[in-house]
Design an enzyme around this catalytic site. Structure first.
Site, mmCIF file in Angstrom:
data_model
loop_
_atom_site.group_PDB
_atom_site.id
_atom_site.type_symbol
_atom_site.label_atom_id
_atom_site.label_comp_id
_atom_site.label_asym_id
_atom_site.label_seq_id
_atom_site.Cartn_x
_atom_site.Cartn_y
_atom_site.Cartn_z
ATOM 1 N N HIS A 1 15.779 0.288 -8.905
ATOM 2 C CA HIS A 1 14.416 0.662 -8.485
ATOM 3 C C HIS A 1 13.777 1.525 -9.571
ATOM 4 C CE1 HIS A 1 11.332 2.598 -6.067
ATOM 5 N NE2 HIS A 1 11.768 2.085 -4.928
ATOM 6 N N GLU B 1 11.004 -3.240 -10.282
ATOM 7 C CA GLU B 1 12.364 -3.200 -9.736
ATOM 8 C C GLU B 1 13.021 -4.585 -9.786
ATOM 9 O OE1 GLU B 1 11.911 -1.488 -5.773
ATOM 10 O OE2 GLU B 1 10.087 -0.508 -6.445
HETATM 11 C C1 BG6 Z 1 9.705 0.373 -2.935
HETATM 12 C C2 BG6 Z 1 9.247 -0.212 -1.626
HETATM 13 O O1 BG6 Z 1 10.768 -0.391 -3.429
HETATM 14 O O2 BG6 Z 1 10.195 1.702 -2.714
HETATM 15 C C3 BG6 Z 1 8.173 0.679 -1.011
HETATM 16 O O3 BG6 Z 1 8.751 -1.531 -1.842
HETATM 17 C C4 BG6 Z 1 8.709 2.096 -0.866
HETATM 18 O O4 BG6 Z 1 7.783 0.152 0.249
HETATM 19 C C5 BG6 Z 1 9.199 2.587 -2.222
HETATM 20 O O5 BG6 Z 1 7.651 2.929 -0.395
HETATM 21 C C6 BG6 Z 1 9.797 3.992 -2.187
HETATM 22 O O6 BG6 Z 1 10.775 4.079 -1.225
HETATM 23 P P1 BG6 Z 1 11.500 5.457 -0.927
HETATM 24 O O7 BG6 Z 1 12.427 5.198 0.216
HETATM 25 O O8 BG6 Z 1 12.233 5.844 -2.181
HETATM 26 O O9 BG6 Z 1 10.411 6.449 -0.602
#
Ligand code: BG6
Length: 301
Positions: free
Chosen positions: A173, A277
């Site tokens: 990510h 990602e």
């Molecule tokens: C992304 C998602 O991968 O991660 C989003 O598609 C999400 O929907 C974002 O808001 C962040 O997620 P987190 O759990 O780290 O706040």
């Protein structure tokens, strides 16, 4: 694999003088500090989290948020969270943490070694245990090889350690530092279908133009193996994001309201970050047989 914790013990076993040391990072969390002529990097054992990657005379490639938690049980905001075994909210139980079970837990160092000219490879591991089995009743082993050099390569290998098929989702990510999202474009996803989480999960088709950003963007691009190119006229650079073993690409920027709503995200930092990602999720979830392994890699140039 069990988590190994004492800094002295870790350095005795894994440090490479002048190149790799295990130090106390933010809030004292153990962090591998890599310094090579080609690049420097910080990798936390917490979440196997690459929090920093920078080449000489260039701004950092990764975005790290100053408001991030660095706490046991919570994910780090920025860098490269490792997502496994589900992506986004858990499909069966909303009380479980978003994005799986391993970004908020400590991993173990398996090895640190030179890798070719000017590069260093760090291998981290995580195995299923009593705690993970409570929310994901499967046995698995993860190995994550991060190679720091002129490029940053991150390879996540999942092995099925149980006697039945293992189905999982995963993601690297990656948060990239950009000069200003409103001037940033992304090439490489032209002609690819995506569904947009901010538009009721409706499916759209990308035209023949690069992606531009004018509002909250949270898209899952489907069935694409293509390289993305982030074009950043403010920092005057292009970042190439290549991947292997991944069928979805997620593009995310929270924009104004969502940035404010996230307690671990600096309110006005949304213009200087962009997530691209490497993902396997939804109908591209992976299924592996007992003893089988599968690898997903993201390479940042
Ligand atoms: C992304 C998602 O991968 O991660 C989003 O598609 C999400 O929907 C974002 O808001 C962040 O997620 P987190 O759990 O780290 O706040």
């Amino acid at each position: 694999m069990t988590a190994n914790t004492s800094l002295q013990d870790l350095n005795t076993r894994f440090a490479i003088p002048g190149v790799a040391a295990i130090v106390a990072g933010e809030k004292g969390l153990p962090m591998i500090q890599i310094t090579t002529p080609a690049a420097e990097a910080h990798i936390y054992l917490h979440g196997a989290h690459v929090a920093h990657y920078q080449r000489p005379h260039e701004p950092p490639i990764l975005y790290m948020d100053k408001a991030s938690w660095f706490e046991d049980g919570k994910p780090i905001r920025g860098g490269v969270p490792v997502i496994f075994p589900w992506f986004g909210p858990n499909p069966n139980d909303a009380s479980l943490p978003a994005h799986g079970l391993v970004r908020q837990r400590q991993w173990s160092i398996l090895s640190i070694a030179h890798s070719g000219h000017d590069a260093v490879a760090v291998e981290l591991g995580f195995s299923s245990n009593e705690q993970t089995r409570q929310s994901f009743p499967h046995d698995f082993e993860l190995r994550y090889k991060v190679t720091v050099g002129k490029t940053l390569s991150m390879a996540l290998t999942v092995t099925n350690k149980s006697d039945k098929p293992l189905t999982y989702e995963c993601a690297l990510h990656t948060y990239f530092r950009v000069g200003d999202i409103q001037f940033t474009t992304v090439d490489g996803l032209q002609g690819v279908s995506y569904y947009s989480k901010v538009e009721g999960n409706k499916v759209f088709q990308t035209g023949d133009h690069p992606i531009t950003f004018t509002a909250e963007t949270d898209r899952v691009y489907l069935n694409t193996r293509d390289v993305c190119v982030i074009k950043d006229p403010i920092l005057n650079r292009r970042i190439l994001v290549e991947k292997e073993g991944s069928l979805n690409t997620v593009v995310w920027n929270p924009w104004i309201a969502k940035a404010k709503a996230m307690p671990d995200f600096t309110d006005d930092a949304w213009p200087i970050m962009l997530c691209i990602e490497a993902v396997n999720s939804h109908f591209n979830a992976q299924t592996i047989q007992p003893a089988e392994s599968r690898t997903m890699t993201q390479i940042v140039h």
